[in-house]
Design a protein around this motif. Structure first.
Motif, PDB file in Angstrom:
ATOM      1  N   ASP A   1      40.650  44.206  28.401  1.00 38.08           N
ATOM      2  CA  ASP A   1      41.347  44.056  27.357  1.00 38.08           C
ATOM      3  C   ASP A   1      41.551  42.702  26.928  1.00 38.08           C
ATOM      4  OD1 ASP A   1      44.304  42.947  29.168  1.00 38.08           O
ATOM      5  OD2 ASP A   1      43.893  44.714  29.909  1.00 38.08           O
TER       6      ASP A   1
ATOM      7  N   ASP B   1      51.734  46.587  47.088  1.00 34.46           N
ATOM      8  CA  ASP B   1      51.123  47.217  46.121  1.00 34.46           C
ATOM      9  C   ASP B   1      52.162  48.195  46.271  1.00 34.46           C
ATOM     10  OD1 ASP B   1      49.201  45.338  45.593  1.00 34.46           O
ATOM     11  OD2 ASP B   1      47.980  46.642  46.055  1.00 34.46           O
TER      12      ASP B   1
ATOM     13  N   SER C   1      51.300  38.268  38.902  1.00 31.04           N
ATOM     14  CA  SER C   1      50.329  37.843  40.241  1.00 31.04           C
ATOM     15  C   SER C   1      49.134  36.745  39.633  1.00 31.04           C
ATOM     16  CB  SER C   1      49.361  39.409  39.912  1.00 31.04           C
ATOM     17  OG  SER C   1      49.780  39.753  40.356  1.00 31.04           O
TER      18      SER C   1
ATOM     19  N   ALA D   1      43.054  49.079  32.624  1.00 29.00           N
ATOM     20  CA  ALA D   1      43.816  49.887  33.457  1.00 29.00           C
ATOM     21  C   ALA D   1      45.469  49.832  32.681  1.00 29.00           C
ATOM     22  CB  ALA D   1      44.365  49.427  35.065  1.00 29.00           C
ATOM     23  N   LYS D   2      45.440  48.147  31.706  1.00 31.15           N
ATOM     24  CA  LYS D   2      47.034  47.950  31.956  1.00 31.15           C
ATOM     25  C   LYS D   2      46.900  48.468  30.668  1.00 31.15           C
ATOM     26  CE  LYS D   2      49.509  44.042  32.342  1.00 31.15           C
ATOM     27  NZ  LYS D   2      49.033  42.137  32.132  1.00 31.15           N
TER      28      LYS D   2
ATOM     29  N   HIS E   1      44.067  36.254  45.350  1.00 35.15           N
ATOM     30  CA  HIS E   1      45.608  37.002  44.982  1.00 35.15           C
ATOM     31  C   HIS E   1      46.812  36.719  45.510  1.00 35.15           C
ATOM     32  CE1 HIS E   1      46.651  41.065  43.229  1.00 35.15           C
ATOM     33  NE2 HIS E   1      47.527  40.195  42.399  1.00 35.15           N
TER      34      HIS E   1
ATOM     35  N   GLY F   1      42.634  44.573  40.436  1.00 32.85           N
ATOM     36  CA  GLY F   1      42.242  45.510  39.528  1.00 32.85           C
ATOM     37  C   GLY F   1      43.665  46.922  40.385  1.00 32.85           C
ATOM     38  N   LYS F   2      42.411  46.961  41.565  1.00 33.85           N
ATOM     39  CA  LYS F   2      43.028  48.637  42.309  1.00 33.85           C
ATOM     40  C   LYS F   2      44.396  49.557  41.811  1.00 33.85           C
ATOM     41  CE  LYS F   2      42.050  46.207  46.289  1.00 33.85           C
ATOM     42  NZ  LYS F   2      41.300  45.122  45.706  1.00 33.85           N
ATOM     43  N   THR F   3      45.179  48.399  42.271  1.00 29.21           N
ATOM     44  CA  THR F   3      46.608  49.049  42.392  1.00 29.21           C
ATOM     45  C   THR F   3      47.258  48.939  41.038  1.00 29.21           C
ATOM     46  OG1 THR F   3      46.698  47.526  44.496  1.00 29.21           O
ATOM     47  CG2 THR F   3      49.067  48.563  42.626  1.00 29.21           C
ATOM     48  N   THR F   4      47.003  48.749  40.021  1.00 28.75           N
ATOM     49  CA  THR F   4      47.064  48.657  38.146  1.00 28.75           C
ATOM     50  C   THR F   4      46.439  50.433  38.228  1.00 28.75           C
ATOM     51  OG1 THR F   4      47.432  45.868  38.541  1.00 28.75           O
ATOM     52  CG2 THR F   4      47.252  48.239  36.097  1.00 28.75           C
TER      53      THR F   4
ATOM     54  N   GLU G   1      43.940  52.789  48.098  1.00 29.23           N
ATOM     55  CA  GLU G   1      43.577  51.437  48.113  1.00 29.23           C
ATOM     56  C   GLU G   1      43.218  51.045  49.242  1.00 29.23           C
ATOM     57  OE1 GLU G   1      46.318  49.420  45.760  1.00 29.23           O
ATOM     58  OE2 GLU G   1      45.033  47.625  46.337  1.00 29.23           O
TER      59      GLU G   1
ATOM     60  N   LYS H   1      50.442  36.859  44.616  1.00 19.58           N
ATOM     61  CA  LYS H   1      51.409  38.454  44.170  1.00 19.58           C
ATOM     62  C   LYS H   1      52.638  38.062  44.990  1.00 19.58           C
ATOM     63  CE  LYS H   1      49.068  41.658  46.980  1.00 19.58           C
ATOM     64  NZ  LYS H   1      48.594  43.188  46.905  1.00 19.58           N
TER      65      LYS H   1
ATOM     66  N   GLY I   1      42.506  41.255  44.032  1.00 18.27           N
ATOM     67  CA  GLY I   1      42.643  40.944  42.781  1.00 18.27           C
ATOM     68  C   GLY I   1      42.220  42.029  41.449  1.00 18.27           C
TER      69      GLY I   1
ATOM     70  N   ASP J   1      50.953  36.374  35.859  1.00 13.52           N
ATOM     71  CA  ASP J   1      50.919  37.590  35.174  1.00 13.52           C
ATOM     72  C   ASP J   1      51.845  38.382  35.655  1.00 13.52           C
ATOM     73  OD1 ASP J   1      50.478  40.119  33.433  1.00 13.52           O
ATOM     74  OD2 ASP J   1      48.898  40.844  35.064  1.00 13.52           O
TER      75      ASP J   1
HETATM   76  N1  LIG Z   1      45.172  42.285  31.258  1.00 11.77           N
HETATM   77  C1  LIG Z   1      44.684  42.994  32.668  1.00 11.77           C
HETATM   78  N2  LIG Z   1      45.412  42.866  33.814  1.00 11.77           N
HETATM   79  C2  LIG Z   1      44.808  43.519  34.939  1.00 11.77           C
HETATM   80  C3  LIG Z   1      44.391  44.582  34.310  1.00 11.77           C
HETATM   81  N3  LIG Z   1      44.314  45.618  35.871  1.00 11.77           N
HETATM   82  C4  LIG Z   1      45.039  44.434  36.124  1.00 11.77           C
HETATM   83  N4  LIG Z   1      45.084  43.424  35.652  1.00 11.77           N
HETATM   84  C5  LIG Z   1      45.644  42.282  36.394  1.00 11.77           C
HETATM   85  O1  LIG Z   1      45.604  41.872  37.592  1.00 11.77           O
HETATM   86  C6  LIG Z   1      46.349  41.216  38.769  1.00 11.77           C
HETATM   87  C7  LIG Z   1      45.736  41.904  39.964  1.00 11.77           C
HETATM   88  O2  LIG Z   1      45.885  43.831  39.820  1.00 11.77           O
HETATM   89  P1  LIG Z   1      46.493  44.243  40.607  1.00 11.77           P
HETATM   90  O3  LIG Z   1      46.038  46.042  40.479  1.00 11.77           O
HETATM   91  O4  LIG Z   1      47.513  43.533  41.701  1.00 11.77           O
HETATM   92  O5  LIG Z   1      44.705  44.400  41.551  1.00 11.77           O
HETATM   93  P2  LIG Z   1      44.394  44.969  43.455  1.00 11.77           P
HETATM   94  O6  LIG Z   1      42.838  44.885  43.073  1.00 11.77           O
HETATM   95  O7  LIG Z   1      45.172  46.425  43.345  1.00 11.77           O
HETATM   96  O8  LIG Z   1      45.032  43.486  43.956  1.00 11.77           O
HETATM   97  P3  LIG Z   1      44.660  43.358  45.722  1.00 11.77           P
HETATM   98  O9  LIG Z   1      45.160  44.910  46.134  1.00 11.77           O
HETATM   99  O10 LIG Z   1      45.359  42.257  46.137  1.00 11.77           O
HETATM  100  O11 LIG Z   1      43.653  43.484  45.973  1.00 11.77           O
HETATM  101  C8  LIG Z   1      47.410  41.856  38.150  1.00 11.77           C
HETATM  102  O12 LIG Z   1      48.134  40.816  37.847  1.00 11.77           O
HETATM  103  C9  LIG Z   1      47.817  43.102  36.796  1.00 11.77           C
HETATM  104  O13 LIG Z   1      48.150  43.430  36.437  1.00 11.77           O
HETATM  105  C10 LIG Z   1      43.755  44.692  33.305  1.00 11.77           C
HETATM  106  O14 LIG Z   1      43.967  45.893  33.178  1.00 11.77           O
HETATM  107  N5  LIG Z   1      44.753  44.372  31.929  1.00 11.77           N
END
Ligand SMILES: Nc1nc2c(ncn2[C@@H]2O[C@H](COP(=O)(O)OP(=O)(O)OP(=O)(O)O)[C@@H](O)[C@H]2O)c(=O)[nH]1
Ligand SMILES: [Mg+2]
Length: 384
Positions: A167, A49, A290, A195-196, A275, A17-20, A94, A277, A15, A299
């Protein structure tokens, strides 16, 4: 392949933020004429993802049923397939968010066996400021100390730690966390990104594109028994289903209801969501929802999510709730929310399990299939 392909591993806890971040980087890279491929990874199959990144139009291959290190040959096979079919300049990978020891189990073997085709970028590890804040004090109270250990170890092996979700925090808060990380993990580069919002991606791109992972990096010390316990405390749930709905709004309300119900239950159990999702898709439009903590607000990310009819749904949950409890908890919440919205769930398929303990044999160049949690499949429990 005339030029070597850059392989950038973007790690970090569940969770974080890797995928984002991968999506943000991939969009920037494509915008500048750089061809991108993506590899995702999970201990189960049916990944939110992979669906999400494919919906954005990127070529994505996944290594499922175990982490990259336990499935190293499959990981390399996926890299080669992407290389052959997509001719990428860079592949963004990832790893599973509960995985650590990536230098020993991915970087070293890649640097020893596959340097002709691939060159590695420095290891980027994302860190959610919320969890770093808790690490600064006593650690994440709702997580067992072993999970806090795993989180710390993921940060320790990073070449670059990126505080994610910038942010959501003030500059002052970010500076305080950066100072803490720089003091704790001496010599590691630390910066922040959103990343968002797209902030900070431009600074990390040159590091990924031009930077090279050190070849003789000392392997960190890692207690595989503690790492194994951390993995064993995490329950894993992946499901797919379909629902018929008159509108996308109704599906969004259904998703909101069951995710919030789970959040309340897990909070009442004094456990923590790493996480949770959900991805819902119909006619090319999609929604991703998520939650990355029991304290989190839901989110959403959606694109053209407005059709009616049959929606396919993918649900992934990772939290420190035992598989025997997690499976029924998820199923009940989904069924209750479906009932409330008058949906009948079709084609429901789920997998719920606890990853098995790591053996530690992967450090260096262990034989494939002996390194960690997911290799042996021990401890895997299909409870639904
Ligand atoms: N506000 C904000 N939320 C973010 C940002 N990056 C990621 N998120 C949120 O954080 C949550 C997890 O983001 P993912 O990118 O899915 O995280 P992950 O690390 O890939 O998660 P896993 O694959 O489950 O380990 C989602 O709700 C995203 O929208 C950011 O830069 N700003
Ligand atoms: Mg992810």
């Amino acid at each position: 392949m005339s030029e070597r392909i850059k392989l950038a591993v973007i790690g970090g806890f569940l969770g974080s933020g890797k995928t984002t971040t991968i999506l943000g980087l991939a969009k920037k890279l494509i915008g500048s004429g750089t061809k991108v491929g993506i590899v995702t990874n999970d201990q189960g199959s049916d990944l939110v993802d992979t669906n999400f990144l494919r919906s954005a139009g990127f070529p994505v291959l996944e290594v499922d049923g175990g982490c990259f290190c336990c499935n190293f040959e499959e990981f390399v096979a996926k890299l080669n397939t992407l290389a052959r079919e997509e001719l990428p300049d860079i592949i963004l990978a990832e790893p599973v968010g509960s995985c650590t020891d990536l230098v020993a189990s991915i970087f070293k073997p890649m640097q020893l066996k596959h340097t002709e085709d691939f060159t590695l970028a420095p290891l980027v590890v994302l860190a959610d400021p919320r969890r770093v804040r808790r690490l600064m004090t006593d650690g994440e109270r709702r997580f067992q100390s072993e999970i806090n250990y795993l989180f710390r170890k993921q940060l320790e092996e990073a070449d670059i730690i990126l505080l994610s979700k910038a942010d959501l925090y003030s500059q002052e808060e970010l500076d305080e966390l950066k100072n803490y990380l720089k003091k704790t993990f001496k010599g590691t580069e630390v910066s922040s990104i959103s990343a968002k919002e797209g902030d900070g991606l431009d600074s990390i791109l040159p590091v990924i594109l031009a930077g090279e992972a050190e070849e003789n990096k000392t392997l960190m010390e890692l207690d595989y028994s503690v790492y194994g316990l951390a993995e064993s405390f995490l329950g894993w749930f992946n499901a797919t289903a379909a629902v018929e709905a008159a509108s996308a709004d109704e599906v969004k309300a259904f998703v909101t209801d069951f995710m919030q119900a789970i959040q309340t239950k897990v909070s009442d159990m004094d456990k923590e969501i790493a996480h949770l999702k959900t991805y819902a898709m119909a006619s090319g439009g999609y929604l991703k929802a998520s939650i990355t903590s029991v304290d989190d607000t839901l989110d959403f990310y959606e694109d053209n999510f407005r059709s009616s009819g049959r929606f396919s749904i993918v649900i992934n949950a990772r939290m420190n709730v035992e598989a025997e409890t997690l499976g029924p908890l998820m199923k009940q919440a989904i069924e209750k929310a479906a009932g409330k919205h008058g949906f009948s769930i079709a084609d429901y398929k789920s997998d719920c399990f606890t990853p098995a303990a790591p053996s530690g044999a992967a450090r260096g160049l262990a034989p494939e299939g002996e390194c960690c949690c997911c290799c042996s499949g021990k401890g895997r429990e299909d409870v639904m």
